[in-house]
Design a protein around this motif. Sequence first.
Motif, PDB file in Angstrom:
ATOM      1  N   UNK A 104      58.601  -5.386  37.117  1.00 40.24           N
ATOM      2  CA  UNK A 104      57.340  -5.359  36.996  1.00 40.24           C
ATOM      3  C   UNK A 104      56.952  -6.805  36.502  1.00 40.24           C
ATOM      4  N   UNK A 105      55.928  -7.540  36.742  1.00 42.63           N
ATOM      5  CA  UNK A 105      55.193  -8.677  36.482  1.00 42.63           C
ATOM      6  C   UNK A 105      53.807  -8.733  36.413  1.00 42.63           C
ATOM      7  N   UNK A 106      53.485  -9.713  36.122  1.00 38.17           N
ATOM      8  CA  UNK A 106      51.862 -10.000  35.701  1.00 38.17           C
ATOM      9  C   UNK A 106      51.018 -10.046  37.004  1.00 38.17           C
ATOM     10  N   UNK A 107      51.579 -10.693  37.975  1.00 36.78           N
ATOM     11  CA  UNK A 107      50.777 -11.178  39.152  1.00 36.78           C
ATOM     12  C   UNK A 107      51.656 -11.341  40.321  1.00 36.78           C
ATOM     13  N   UNK A 108      50.994 -11.411  41.445  1.00 37.45           N
ATOM     14  CA  UNK A 108      51.689 -11.629  42.805  1.00 37.45           C
ATOM     15  C   UNK A 108      52.440 -12.791  42.651  1.00 37.45           C
ATOM     16  N   UNK A 109      51.931 -13.984  42.228  1.00 37.59           N
ATOM     17  CA  UNK A 109      52.655 -15.259  42.450  1.00 37.59           C
ATOM     18  C   UNK A 109      53.939 -15.148  41.517  1.00 37.59           C
ATOM     19  N   UNK A 110      53.841 -14.438  40.211  1.00 32.95           N
ATOM     20  CA  UNK A 110      55.148 -14.060  39.514  1.00 32.95           C
ATOM     21  C   UNK A 110      56.134 -13.255  40.168  1.00 32.95           C
ATOM     22  N   UNK A 111      55.690 -12.203  40.866  1.00 34.71           N
ATOM     23  CA  UNK A 111      56.634 -11.356  41.364  1.00 34.71           C
ATOM     24  C   UNK A 111      57.322 -12.309  42.620  1.00 34.71           C
ATOM     25  N   UNK A 112      56.775 -13.361  43.208  1.00 34.35           N
ATOM     26  CA  UNK A 112      57.608 -14.306  44.121  1.00 34.35           C
ATOM     27  C   UNK A 112      58.446 -14.929  43.286  1.00 34.35           C
ATOM     28  N   UNK A 113      58.127 -15.483  42.146  1.00 30.33           N
ATOM     29  CA  UNK A 113      58.941 -16.105  41.356  1.00 30.33           C
ATOM     30  C   UNK A 113      60.283 -15.246  41.060  1.00 30.33           C
ATOM     31  N   UNK A 114      60.149 -14.076  40.442  1.00 24.58           N
ATOM     32  CA  UNK A 114      60.974 -13.088  40.248  1.00 24.58           C
ATOM     33  C   UNK A 114      62.029 -13.276  41.486  1.00 24.58           C
ATOM     34  N   UNK A 115      61.253 -13.146  42.711  1.00 24.48           N
ATOM     35  CA  UNK A 115      62.181 -12.670  43.794  1.00 24.48           C
ATOM     36  C   UNK A 115      62.897 -13.710  44.233  1.00 24.48           C
ATOM     37  N   UNK A 278      43.059  -4.425  37.557  1.00 26.69           N
ATOM     38  CA  UNK A 278      43.839  -5.484  36.437  1.00 26.69           C
ATOM     39  C   UNK A 278      44.997  -6.084  37.247  1.00 26.69           C
ATOM     40  N   UNK A 279      45.666  -7.322  36.644  1.00 32.84           N
ATOM     41  CA  UNK A 279      46.733  -7.867  37.300  1.00 32.84           C
ATOM     42  C   UNK A 279      47.982  -7.152  36.788  1.00 32.84           C
ATOM     43  N   UNK A 280      48.895  -6.803  38.057  1.00 32.61           N
ATOM     44  CA  UNK A 280      50.085  -6.075  37.748  1.00 32.61           C
ATOM     45  C   UNK A 280      50.683  -6.401  39.315  1.00 32.61           C
ATOM     46  N   UNK A 281      51.892  -6.664  39.227  1.00 32.07           N
ATOM     47  CA  UNK A 281      52.856  -6.931  40.386  1.00 32.07           C
ATOM     48  C   UNK A 281      54.086  -6.170  40.134  1.00 32.07           C
ATOM     49  N   UNK A 282      55.081  -6.044  41.320  1.00 32.70           N
ATOM     50  CA  UNK A 282      56.227  -5.533  41.066  1.00 32.70           C
ATOM     51  C   UNK A 282      57.253  -6.306  42.323  1.00 32.70           C
ATOM     52  N   UNK A 283      58.248  -6.489  41.988  1.00 35.02           N
ATOM     53  CA  UNK A 283      59.229  -7.124  42.803  1.00 35.02           C
ATOM     54  C   UNK A 283      60.535  -6.149  42.941  1.00 35.02           C
ATOM     55  N   UNK A 284      60.623  -5.497  44.358  1.00 34.82           N
ATOM     56  CA  UNK A 284      61.508  -4.415  44.403  1.00 34.82           C
ATOM     57  C   UNK A 284      62.865  -4.946  45.267  1.00 34.82           C
ATOM     58  N   UNK A 285      64.058  -4.602  44.969  1.00 38.46           N
ATOM     59  CA  UNK A 285      65.409  -4.993  45.400  1.00 38.46           C
ATOM     60  C   UNK A 285      66.332  -3.973  45.628  1.00 38.46           C
ATOM     61  N   UNK A 286      67.298  -4.350  46.349  1.00 36.99           N
ATOM     62  CA  UNK A 286      68.440  -3.070  46.512  1.00 36.99           C
ATOM     63  C   UNK A 286      69.431  -3.076  45.443  1.00 36.99           C
ATOM     64  N   UNK A 305      55.885 -11.221  28.854  1.00 35.42           N
ATOM     65  CA  UNK A 305      55.512 -10.346  27.649  1.00 35.42           C
ATOM     66  C   UNK A 305      54.710  -9.262  27.813  1.00 35.42           C
ATOM     67  N   UNK A 306      53.901  -9.351  29.000  1.00 36.59           N
ATOM     68  CA  UNK A 306      53.033  -8.181  29.440  1.00 36.59           C
ATOM     69  C   UNK A 306      53.701  -7.231  30.528  1.00 36.59           C
ATOM     70  N   UNK A 307      55.183  -7.424  30.769  1.00 38.03           N
ATOM     71  CA  UNK A 307      55.803  -6.893  31.760  1.00 38.03           C
ATOM     72  C   UNK A 307      55.594  -5.102  31.698  1.00 38.03           C
ATOM     73  N   UNK A 308      55.412  -4.500  32.657  1.00 32.75           N
ATOM     74  CA  UNK A 308      55.203  -3.131  32.673  1.00 32.75           C
ATOM     75  C   UNK A 308      54.191  -2.747  31.759  1.00 32.75           C
ATOM     76  N   UNK A 309      52.953  -3.407  31.514  1.00 32.91           N
ATOM     77  CA  UNK A 309      51.955  -3.124  30.612  1.00 32.91           C
ATOM     78  C   UNK A 309      51.483  -1.793  30.890  1.00 32.91           C
TER      79      UNK A 309
END
Length: 428
Positions: A104-115, A278-286, A305-309
């Motif tokens: 879980x992350x804060x925004x769509x852009x950050x979900x891409x960073x995580x990916x 509100x802002x929330x995003x997720x990166x899913x993987x295998x 900091x606000x992961x999985x708020x």
Amino acid sequence: MLEYDREHILHPYAPSNPSADMTFVKSAKGVYLELEDGKKIIDAMSSWWSVIHGYNVEALNNAAVEQLSKMSHVMFGGITHEPAIKLAKTLIDITDTSLERVFFSDSGSVSVEVALKMAFQYWSSQGNSEKSKILAFSKGYHGDTFGAMSVCDPITGMHSAFEKILHKNIFAEAPGCDYNAEWDEGYIADFASKLEQNHKEIAAVILEPIVQGAGGMRIYSPHFLRVVRALCDEYGVLLILDEVATGFGRTGKLFAYEHADISPDILCVGKALTGGYMSLAATLTTKKVMHGVESNGNVLMHGPTFMANPLACSVANASLELLLHSPWQQRILGIETQLKEELSECNTLDIVKEVRVLGAIGVVELNRDVDLAWMTPKFIQQGIWIRPFLNLVYIMPPYITSSEELTQITQAIYDVVKEFAAYSKRST
């Protein structure tokens, strides 16, 4: 307040102290925004794809209030909580069966960073540091943070100012095949060539499935996506699908990759995840990817900091429950059918290059750039909020938009575009 805003507050992709008038919204309910003067206008943009249920939704309001009485936030390092666990389970249940890990992350852009980090760490943790590039697509858009910017279109995208300091990746030609186009291997030739020539240094491929959003609202063939998946498998490259914009029903499928009946190695979701609350995003993987990342005692190196708020997760749970227990497929099909019928009238205008529709997405592409300062007030006069860009007048209405409200939107588009054609001739 408006004067203070102009002097001190920065808005997306806009100069400070803009000369154009700012639209002041004081409240919102259903599909309507109420302006300062009391005028109500239909939001045909779902606040940039996110407000799929409309505004001020009782179920989402209640979820927020209930969670506020418990805790609005708690760190996710060494701590967990029910809203995050429930949301992770729902996301795993509704996505492809291969996707079993959630970040879980804060925004769509950050979900891409995580990916991107997942992809790079997957290879480096196993001793393969040669795979240090991403293969992306022209006309692609994945966000405004630095990693995400590095996989956006480097020439016609919005981030050319940072070209010299961004990580250098590899770009293939944008998909050029319409959704229903008869397949031709030429459509995939450039991508196949770039992958064949560079696969030893490519960690992953990233693209927006079926619909390229901010790069031009381009809708392309599912078969293109199938071949991309097959080629990634052939050359041993991970596939990242950015569904931040398309996820949760917008294209007529719960996730756009379902149009092609394939699955990604890494999936990014956001925007509509909380119904726009509100802002929330997720990166899913295998499991395979995460086992690779964690080889030799490594861990994924990211931790907002606000992961999985908890507050955001609770609203997301309510939003997904509301979506999944609604007749969303019928609603999207109804919107698609009506948009195809009513927006087709725009094809009679010489200024219109093409009309495209998929799910609850309608695009009227003009043969010249829009004049935003001229066009936005015209739509407001018609009782509609639309935010065109480039040469595109596009909409993605909330799923609860009625047929009457949709007709008001499509008629406004026809009327304003027709008037814009006359205005453009006078201006030139």
